[in-house]
Write a protein that holds these residues in place. Sequence first.
Motif, PDB file in Angstrom:
ATOM      1  N   UNK A 118       0.856  -1.189   0.000  1.00 35.37           N
ATOM      2  CA  UNK A 118       0.000   0.000   0.000  1.00 35.37           C
ATOM      3  C   UNK A 118       0.892   1.239   0.000  1.00 35.37           C
ATOM      4  N   UNK A 119       1.054   1.797  -1.191  1.00 38.71           N
ATOM      5  CA  UNK A 119       1.953   2.936  -1.378  1.00 38.71           C
ATOM      6  C   UNK A 119       1.601   3.637  -2.687  1.00 38.71           C
ATOM      7  N   UNK A 120       1.918   4.913  -2.794  1.00 38.25           N
ATOM      8  CA  UNK A 120       1.764   5.633  -4.050  1.00 38.25           C
ATOM      9  C   UNK A 120       2.696   5.008  -5.096  1.00 38.25           C
ATOM     10  N   UNK A 126      10.053   4.893  -7.894  1.00 42.28           N
ATOM     11  CA  UNK A 126      11.231   5.728  -7.697  1.00 42.28           C
ATOM     12  C   UNK A 126      12.200   5.137  -6.676  1.00 42.28           C
ATOM     13  N   UNK A 127      11.728   4.212  -5.874  1.00 45.50           N
ATOM     14  CA  UNK A 127      12.557   3.601  -4.833  1.00 45.50           C
ATOM     15  C   UNK A 127      13.547   2.622  -5.463  1.00 45.50           C
ATOM     16  N   UNK A 128      14.834   2.872  -5.282  1.00 40.74           N
ATOM     17  CA  UNK A 128      15.871   2.038  -5.900  1.00 40.74           C
ATOM     18  C   UNK A 128      15.787   0.579  -5.463  1.00 40.74           C
ATOM     19  N   UNK A 129      15.222   0.316  -4.299  1.00 44.24           N
ATOM     20  CA  UNK A 129      15.092  -1.067  -3.846  1.00 44.24           C
ATOM     21  C   UNK A 129      14.169  -1.887  -4.742  1.00 44.24           C
ATOM     22  N   UNK A 162      13.345   1.324 -15.003  1.00 45.82           N
ATOM     23  CA  UNK A 162      14.321   0.845 -14.020  1.00 45.82           C
ATOM     24  C   UNK A 162      13.777  -0.320 -13.199  1.00 45.82           C
ATOM     25  N   UNK A 163      12.464  -0.382 -13.001  1.00 49.61           N
ATOM     26  CA  UNK A 163      11.860  -1.486 -12.252  1.00 49.61           C
ATOM     27  C   UNK A 163      12.070  -2.813 -12.980  1.00 49.61           C
TER      28      UNK A 163
END
Length: 266
Positions: A118-120, A126-129, A162-163
Amino acid sequence: MQKTAPDAERDMPTLSEMDGVRCLHFDSPWIQGAMQVSNPSSLVFLYTRQMMGWLLFLETASVKRIDMLGLGAGSLTRYCLKHTKADIHCVEWNPTVTAFCHQFFKLPRQHKRLSITHEDAQLWVANEQNHHQSQVLLVDLYDYTAQGPVADSLAFYENCYRVLGDYGILVVNLFGHHPSYRKNIKHIQKAFSQRVLIFDETEDGNRIVLAFKGPHLQVSKEDLLARARVLQRHTELEAVEMAQMIIPQMEKNAIKNKVYPNFLVV
């Protein structure tokens, strides 16, 4: 302005049901997703079946992870759980939608291959992880207006690129008649170095976009159509029609890459 929390009035899900089809809405007549009650894993709408068009290019055995941005009524989630062996991960920013899917749309509450964050979605990509993790990224991000997608910037699509891992396919649901369509196509093409195929607009106005990452694929027209016929025999997808839609675009790519007429290229 980026949304960071559900809108208490307009983002809350509601139900309708007619002729054995249950639909999800967000404070409007627009349908955000649907389920055939007697066959929950089927795909009711043509655009959702077209979003599975990536199967024309990737063997299911090679796909270890599928990410989905936007849960909707869980249609693609249920379908991928049944028809692939991949781990399925959904990003849905509104927990109420997830709870609604568990209660009314037969989304499994616990499944070893399914996880939900549950996140935008814009923050998640954008999260590199989360980069270099997925082979297939399905994007269907709409709010109660159900017209232009809520995430459409160049930065968003660059992060979608990038994902994906060393190879992969981005699939995006757009509306061809909406003013945001051209901007989205421009941004997707730039983020994916013009390696984009677009299905014809559906009767409801949806246009499904496939964007490719990794080595260029070269395939003969005969082989692509043969794969489409096999896919169509074993699924509910209009795979031959989908292949015929994109062959002219692939032929143009072949001319540009100077391998025409023996191969189609993407």
